[in-house]
Design a protein around this motif. Structure first.
Motif, PDB file in Angstrom:
ATOM      1  N   THR A   1       0.830  -1.209   0.000  1.00 13.43           N
ATOM      2  CA  THR A   1       0.000   0.000   0.000  1.00 13.43           C
ATOM      3  C   THR A   1       0.858   1.249   0.000  1.00 13.43           C
ATOM      4  O   THR A   1       1.972   1.267   0.518  1.00 13.43           O
ATOM      5  CB  THR A   1      -0.932   0.036   1.231  1.00 13.43           C
ATOM      6  N   VAL A   2       0.315   2.286  -0.588  1.00 16.84           N
ATOM      7  CA  VAL A   2       0.887   3.633  -0.541  1.00 16.84           C
ATOM      8  C   VAL A   2      -0.247   4.534  -0.073  1.00 16.84           C
ATOM      9  O   VAL A   2      -1.304   4.582  -0.715  1.00 16.84           O
ATOM     10  CB  VAL A   2       1.408   4.080  -1.927  1.00 16.84           C
ATOM     11  N   ASP A   3      -0.058   5.180   1.073  1.00 15.78           N
ATOM     12  CA  ASP A   3      -1.102   5.987   1.700  1.00 15.78           C
ATOM     13  C   ASP A   3      -2.379   5.162   1.898  1.00 15.78           C
ATOM     14  O   ASP A   3      -3.488   5.643   1.727  1.00 15.78           O
ATOM     15  CB  ASP A   3      -1.383   7.249   0.887  1.00 15.78           C
ATOM     16  N   GLY A   4      -2.195   3.872   2.237  1.00 17.91           N
ATOM     17  CA  GLY A   4      -3.320   2.994   2.528  1.00 17.91           C
ATOM     18  C   GLY A   4      -3.965   2.335   1.327  1.00 17.91           C
ATOM     19  O   GLY A   4      -4.893   1.553   1.485  1.00 17.91           O
ATOM     20  N   ILE A   5      -3.479   2.605   0.120  1.00 23.42           N
ATOM     21  CA  ILE A   5      -4.123   2.090  -1.093  1.00 23.42           C
ATOM     22  C   ILE A   5      -3.183   1.143  -1.837  1.00 23.42           C
ATOM     23  O   ILE A   5      -2.016   1.459  -2.054  1.00 23.42           O
ATOM     24  CB  ILE A   5      -4.556   3.239  -2.017  1.00 23.42           C
ATOM     25  N   ALA A   6      -3.723  -0.009  -2.231  1.00 25.12           N
ATOM     26  CA  ALA A   6      -2.977  -0.993  -3.014  1.00 25.12           C
ATOM     27  C   ALA A   6      -3.542  -1.067  -4.429  1.00 25.12           C
ATOM     28  O   ALA A   6      -4.758  -0.995  -4.623  1.00 25.12           O
ATOM     29  CB  ALA A   6      -3.074  -2.366  -2.364  1.00 25.12           C
ATOM     30  N   ASP A   7      -2.666  -1.211  -5.396  1.00 26.17           N
ATOM     31  CA  ASP A   7      -3.071  -1.433  -6.784  1.00 26.17           C
ATOM     32  C   ASP A   7      -3.169  -2.941  -6.982  1.00 26.17           C
ATOM     33  O   ASP A   7      -2.165  -3.647  -7.019  1.00 26.17           O
ATOM     34  CB  ASP A   7      -2.040  -0.829  -7.734  1.00 26.17           C
ATOM     35  N   MET A   8      -4.399  -3.438  -7.087  1.00 30.19           N
ATOM     36  CA  MET A   8      -4.627  -4.872  -7.227  1.00 30.19           C
ATOM     37  C   MET A   8      -4.743  -5.302  -8.690  1.00 30.19           C
ATOM     38  O   MET A   8      -5.094  -6.436  -8.981  1.00 30.19           O
ATOM     39  CB  MET A   8      -5.895  -5.274  -6.465  1.00 30.19           C
TER      40      MET A   8
ATOM     41  N   PHE B   1      -6.967  -5.033 -11.096  1.00 31.19           N
ATOM     42  CA  PHE B   1      -8.344  -4.797 -11.537  1.00 31.19           C
ATOM     43  C   PHE B   1      -9.033  -3.704 -10.719  1.00 31.19           C
ATOM     44  O   PHE B   1     -10.083  -3.210 -11.097  1.00 31.19           O
ATOM     45  CB  PHE B   1      -9.164  -6.092 -11.433  1.00 31.19           C
ATOM     46  N   ALA B   2      -8.437  -3.356  -9.569  1.00 30.26           N
ATOM     47  CA  ALA B   2      -9.073  -2.394  -8.658  1.00 30.26           C
ATOM     48  C   ALA B   2      -8.028  -1.771  -7.747  1.00 30.26           C
ATOM     49  O   ALA B   2      -6.922  -2.307  -7.574  1.00 30.26           O
ATOM     50  CB  ALA B   2     -10.138  -3.101  -7.806  1.00 30.26           C
ATOM     51  N   TRP B   3      -8.411  -0.647  -7.129  1.00 32.76           N
ATOM     52  CA  TRP B   3      -7.663  -0.048  -6.039  1.00 32.76           C
ATOM     53  C   TRP B   3      -8.305  -0.570  -4.766  1.00 32.76           C
ATOM     54  O   TRP B   3      -9.524  -0.694  -4.693  1.00 32.76           O
ATOM     55  CB  TRP B   3      -7.752   1.479  -6.089  1.00 32.76           C
ATOM     56  N   ALA B   4      -7.501  -0.886  -3.747  1.00 26.51           N
ATOM     57  CA  ALA B   4      -8.057  -1.499  -2.540  1.00 26.51           C
ATOM     58  C   ALA B   4      -7.409  -0.931  -1.282  1.00 26.51           C
ATOM     59  O   ALA B   4      -6.255  -0.488  -1.306  1.00 26.51           O
ATOM     60  CB  ALA B   4      -7.864  -3.013  -2.579  1.00 26.51           C
ATOM     61  N   ALA B   5      -8.171  -0.960  -0.196  1.00 30.31           N
ATOM     62  CA  ALA B   5      -7.690  -0.556   1.121  1.00 30.31           C
ATOM     63  C   ALA B   5      -8.376  -1.456   2.143  1.00 30.31           C
ATOM     64  O   ALA B   5      -9.382  -2.104   1.837  1.00 30.31           O
ATOM     65  CB  ALA B   5      -8.010   0.913   1.383  1.00 30.31           C
ATOM     66  N   TRP B   6      -7.821  -1.465   3.376  1.00 30.01           N
ATOM     67  CA  TRP B   6      -8.348  -2.338   4.404  1.00 30.01           C
ATOM     68  C   TRP B   6      -8.420  -1.635   5.740  1.00 30.01           C
ATOM     69  O   TRP B   6      -7.575  -0.802   6.063  1.00 30.01           O
ATOM     70  CB  TRP B   6      -7.467  -3.585   4.547  1.00 30.01           C
ATOM     71  N   ILE B   7      -9.458  -2.012   6.513  1.00 31.82           N
ATOM     72  CA  ILE B   7      -9.595  -1.591   7.901  1.00 31.82           C
ATOM     73  C   ILE B   7      -9.823  -2.860   8.726  1.00 31.82           C
ATOM     74  O   ILE B   7     -10.108  -3.923   8.158  1.00 31.82           O
ATOM     75  CB  ILE B   7     -10.751  -0.580   8.100  1.00 31.82           C
ATOM     76  N   VAL B   8      -9.693  -2.749  10.042  1.00 37.53           N
ATOM     77  CA  VAL B   8      -9.873  -3.909  10.921  1.00 37.53           C
ATOM     78  C   VAL B   8     -10.860  -3.526  12.018  1.00 37.53           C
ATOM     79  O   VAL B   8     -10.734  -2.465  12.632  1.00 37.53           O
ATOM     80  CB  VAL B   8      -8.521  -4.340  11.532  1.00 37.53           C
ATOM     81  N   ASP B   9     -11.855  -4.407  12.237  1.00 35.40           N
ATOM     82  CA  ASP B   9     -12.856  -4.121  13.275  1.00 35.40           C
ATOM     83  C   ASP B   9     -12.350  -4.549  14.655  1.00 35.40           C
ATOM     84  O   ASP B   9     -11.263  -5.144  14.762  1.00 35.40           O
ATOM     85  CB  ASP B   9     -14.211  -4.729  12.898  1.00 35.40           C
ATOM     86  N   PRO B  10     -13.099  -4.253  15.727  1.00 36.90           N
ATOM     87  CA  PRO B  10     -12.633  -4.583  17.079  1.00 36.90           C
ATOM     88  C   PRO B  10     -12.401  -6.076  17.328  1.00 36.90           C
ATOM     89  O   PRO B  10     -11.642  -6.438  18.221  1.00 36.90           O
ATOM     90  CB  PRO B  10     -13.752  -4.060  17.984  1.00 36.90           C
ATOM     91  N   SER B  11     -13.035  -6.947  16.544  1.00 36.49           N
ATOM     92  CA  SER B  11     -12.835  -8.393  16.704  1.00 36.49           C
ATOM     93  C   SER B  11     -11.784  -8.931  15.740  1.00 36.49           C
ATOM     94  O   SER B  11     -11.689 -10.133  15.524  1.00 36.49           O
ATOM     95  CB  SER B  11     -14.159  -9.139  16.527  1.00 36.49           C
ATOM     96  N   HIS B  12     -11.026  -8.025  15.129  1.00 35.47           N
ATOM     97  CA  HIS B  12      -9.917  -8.362  14.235  1.00 35.47           C
ATOM     98  C   HIS B  12     -10.359  -8.910  12.879  1.00 35.47           C
ATOM     99  O   HIS B  12      -9.580  -9.588  12.210  1.00 35.47           O
ATOM    100  CB  HIS B  12      -8.922  -9.317  14.903  1.00 35.47           C
ATOM    101  N   ASN B  13     -11.597  -8.621  12.460  1.00 36.05           N
ATOM    102  CA  ASN B  13     -12.044  -8.967  11.115  1.00 36.05           C
ATOM    103  C   ASN B  13     -11.462  -7.939  10.143  1.00 36.05           C
ATOM    104  O   ASN B  13     -11.609  -6.737  10.353  1.00 36.05           O
ATOM    105  CB  ASN B  13     -13.576  -8.944  11.015  1.00 36.05           C
ATOM    106  N   VAL B  14     -10.814  -8.421   9.096  1.00 39.09           N
ATOM    107  CA  VAL B  14     -10.235  -7.538   8.088  1.00 39.09           C
ATOM    108  C   VAL B  14     -11.322  -7.218   7.063  1.00 39.09           C
ATOM    109  O   VAL B  14     -11.938  -8.110   6.484  1.00 39.09           O
ATOM    110  CB  VAL B  14      -9.019  -8.197   7.405  1.00 39.09           C
TER     111      VAL B  14
END
Length: 126
Positions: free
Chosen positions: A96-103, A105-118
């Motif tokens: 990632t660069v500034d939170g964004i990955a070049d996949m 076919f798409a640009w992608a980013a990820w967050i994680v919830d309190p139970s560690h679900n990506v």
């Protein structure tokens, strides 16, 4: 056939109060239904995300679900303004660069919830 019908993701939570606060208060998702075992949140037209009580939770580092958005940078700016950390990865795939990955076919980013679900957020390339 199954391919003609909506699906809805279910993620696990070991702390329902923390999950409710994250999805409802922080992300701003409307609650459709709530009981002792699950909370259902509205996401888009006809889509529902269910958070289900679990005694074990998950530690899987793989993406559990992804939102498809028209403007990833705008979504990330909104999430950052809400105090949500955007994940950074420095692996060969994804990087990632500034939170964004070049996949590809798409640009992608990820967050994680309190139970560690990506949780992924993707913007398909046009």
């Amino acid at each position: 056939m199954l391919g003609d019908h909506l699906v809805f993701p279910i993620v696990l939570s070991t702390d329902m109060a923390a999950s409710r606060a994250f999805y409802h208060d922080t992300l701003g998702l409307d609650i459709v239904r709530e009981d002792d075992e699950r909370i259902m949140f509205k996401c888009g037209a006809g889509s529902v995300l269910t958070v289900s009580r679990s005694t074990t939770g998950t530690r899987d580092t793989q993406t559990q679900l992804a939102w498809r958005v028209p403007d990833l940078r705008a979504e990330l700016a909104d999430l950052r303004a809400r105090g949500v950390p955007i994940q950074e990865y420095d692996a060969p795939d994804p990087r990632t660069v500034d939170g964004i990955a070049d996949m590809g076919f798409a640009w992608a980013a990820w967050i994680v919830d309190p139970s560690h679900n990506v949780l992924g957020i993707i913007e398909p390339k046009r």
